[in-house]
Design an enzyme around this catalytic site. Structure first.
Site, PDB file in Angstrom:
ATOM      1  NE  ARG A   1      -2.851   0.385   3.372  1.00  0.00           N
ATOM      2  CZ  ARG A   1      -2.131   0.609   4.488  1.00  0.00           C
ATOM      3  NH1 ARG A   1      -1.440   1.727   4.629  1.00  0.00           N
ATOM      4  NH2 ARG A   1      -2.109  -0.268   5.464  1.00  0.00           N
TER       5      ARG A   1
ATOM      6  CE1 TYR B   1     -17.890  10.316 -15.295  1.00  0.00           C
ATOM      7  CE2 TYR B   1     -16.559  10.438 -13.303  1.00  0.00           C
ATOM      8  CZ  TYR B   1     -17.401   9.734 -14.151  1.00  0.00           C
ATOM      9  OH  TYR B   1     -17.747   8.441 -13.846  1.00  0.00           O
TER      10      TYR B   1
ATOM     11  CE  LYS C   1     -12.955   7.502 -18.622  1.00  0.00           C
ATOM     12  NZ  LYS C   1     -12.766   7.640 -17.210  1.00  0.00           N
TER      13      LYS C   1
HETATM   14  C1  LIG Z   1     -12.840  13.898 -17.212  1.00  0.00           C
HETATM   15  C2  LIG Z   1     -12.937  12.753 -16.231  1.00  0.00           C
HETATM   16  N1  LIG Z   1     -12.368  12.892 -15.020  1.00  0.00           N
HETATM   17  C3  LIG Z   1     -12.432  11.903 -14.101  1.00  0.00           C
HETATM   18  C4  LIG Z   1     -13.059  10.704 -14.367  1.00  0.00           C
HETATM   19  C5  LIG Z   1     -13.095   9.627 -13.314  1.00  0.00           C
HETATM   20  O1  LIG Z   1     -12.123   8.665 -13.605  1.00  0.00           O
HETATM   21  P1  LIG Z   1     -12.253   7.106 -13.206  1.00  0.00           P
HETATM   22  O2  LIG Z   1     -13.418   6.567 -13.980  1.00  0.00           O
HETATM   23  O3  LIG Z   1     -10.926   6.548 -13.610  1.00  0.00           O
HETATM   24  O4  LIG Z   1     -12.501   7.050 -11.755  1.00  0.00           O
HETATM   25  C6  LIG Z   1     -13.655  10.526 -15.611  1.00  0.00           C
HETATM   26  C7  LIG Z   1     -14.358   9.258 -15.896  1.00  0.00           C
HETATM   27  O5  LIG Z   1     -15.127   9.141 -16.826  1.00  0.00           O
HETATM   28  C8  LIG Z   1     -13.594  11.572 -16.573  1.00  0.00           C
HETATM   29  O6  LIG Z   1     -14.163  11.445 -17.767  1.00  0.00           O
END
Ligand SMILES: Cc1ncc(COP(=O)(O)O)c(C=O)c1O
Length: 381
Positions: free
Chosen positions: A49, A101, A200
């Site tokens: 961890r 998001y 992503k």
């Molecule tokens: C712009 C953006 N930030 C943060 C996140 C969150 O990331 P995660 O899905 O890896 O937790 C996403 C997820 O779709 C996103 O599109």
């Protein structure tokens, strides 16, 4: 030593051949603990961890790609955001980009308001509104650029200047998930912290969930590093390996994502059933000049609004063959979704609510003619 170009860093940063075996690819150190030679005498790792060599390689890699002094990896993008928010105190005000998001909005609105943090939302493309929204208690401005799903652009240098001149000196945090470090470098433009959902584009193959952060400030890094260990939202070594492998082709993929998305945006802008197209490098984008100054290309994300509203949007997203109807983005494969009913459902009823006739595309790296033909056919339904 000469400073390597981005493409070289993407393949090598943080990943010298393994000292013990010469393995060219960073090994997946699948272990929870490490043997100590004597009490407290370690080889730099004591418990997974707290630290793991595969994770260290990824952390060093993201720091190099963002031109940062420090990088940290977390179990997801949301775990990264959660860790950043934990550094604040009840009563602190956090200004948030008004087009983020849905999961970010959900975490702030449904969870952290309960702990006495205050959030307010502002259009990142309106500098006067940003200035007016800052208060004596503002500790951070958290924004996405390009924004999700309207692909507005925040002028990072101008906003950074504005925050630095403000009495409470709020930090500027940029969620750069849509742009990746290949297209834009927020720290060099004046941001204090850059965050990625590595799930992503960095991973690029939709096969791992990981979050990353990069900062220059040592005390901020130490606080985040403390929380990484104390709260423990860490990614496993296999996931770190997958993100490292994805990053090796980031520059190649982003070139194709950008070229394909620009062609798709041009096709959609001319389509009689589409009322608006959002793409940072498209001629119709009101901030095209800023986007071209700040980003290497327009990225792989395109949004469009159907003249026929929600019902038509649903028909289109359910009628594609190559574009898969799915949440997420940034993989080699093309995805299509309706944010109001999917990724941004948590914003329903809030000022961040998304038009139900808006469709978001994550344009992949397939052949562009096949992608346009797929959308063309779906738009005939
Ligand atoms: C712009 C953006 N930030 C943060 C996140 C969150 O990331 P995660 O899905 O890896 O937790 C996403 C997820 O779709 C996103 O599109």
């Amino acid at each position: 030593m000469p400073k390597d170009h981005f493409d070289t860093l993407a393949i090598h940063a943080g990943q010298p051949p393994d000292t013990k075996t010469g393995a060219v690819m960073t090994p997946i150190y699948q272990t929870a603990t490490y043997a100590q030679e004597a009490v407290g005498k370690t080889k730099g790792y004591e418990y997974a961890r707290t630290g793991n060599p595969t994770r260290s390689a990824l952390q060093d890699c993201i720091a190099a790609l963002e031109g940062a002094a420090h990088g940290l990896a977390f179990a997801s993008g949301m775990a990264t955001t959660d860790t950043v928010i934990r550094t604040f105190e009840p009563g602190d005000h956090i200004l948030v980009g008004g087009d983020v998001y849905g999961g970010t909005f959900r975490l702030f609105d449904k969870e952290y308001r309960r702990y006495g943090l205050e959030f307010s939302y502002v259009d990142v493309s309106d500098l006067a509104a940003v200035k007016a929204a800052l208060t004596a208690k503002t500790r951070m401005f958290w924004l996405e650029t390009p924004t999700n799903p309207h692909l507005k652009i925040a002028d990072i240098p101008a906003i950074s200047k504005l925050l630095k001149a403000h009495a409470s000196h709020p930090l500027l945090a940029v969620d750069s998930t849509f742009a990746t470090p290949y297209l834009q470098q927020p720290l060099a433009l004046g941001a204090d912290l850059v965050m990625h959902s590595a799930t992503k584009y960095l991973g690029g193959h939709s096969d791992a969930v990981v979050g990353l952060v990069a900062v220059n400030d040592k005390p901020l890094y130490e606080r985040l590093s403390f929380l990484q260990n104390a709260a423990g939202a860490v990614p496993g070594p296999l996931d770190c390996f997958l993100i490292l492998r994805g990053i090796k082709t980031l520059h190649l993929r982003m070139e194709r994502h950008g070229a394909n998305a620009a062609a798709v945006a041009e096709f959609l802008a001319k389509h009689p059933r589409v009322s608006a197209v959002y793409y940072p490098f498209h001629n119709s984008h009101p901030q095209q000049e800023l986007a071209r100054r700040q980003m290497r290309n327009g990225g792989g994300m395109v949004s469009l609004v159907m003249k026929g509203g929600a019902e038509e949007a649903r028909k289109v997203v359910e009628g594609t063959r190559i574009f898969a109807l799915a949440e997420s983005l940034g993989g080699v494969e093309s995805l299509i979704e309706v944010p109001a009913a999917m990724t941004h459902l948590s914003t329903a009823g809030s000022p961040l609510e998304v038009d139900p006739g808006l469709i978001r595309l994550s344009v992949g790296v397939e052949h562009v003619e096949d992608l346009i033909a797929d959308l063309d056919a779906a738009l005939r339904n």
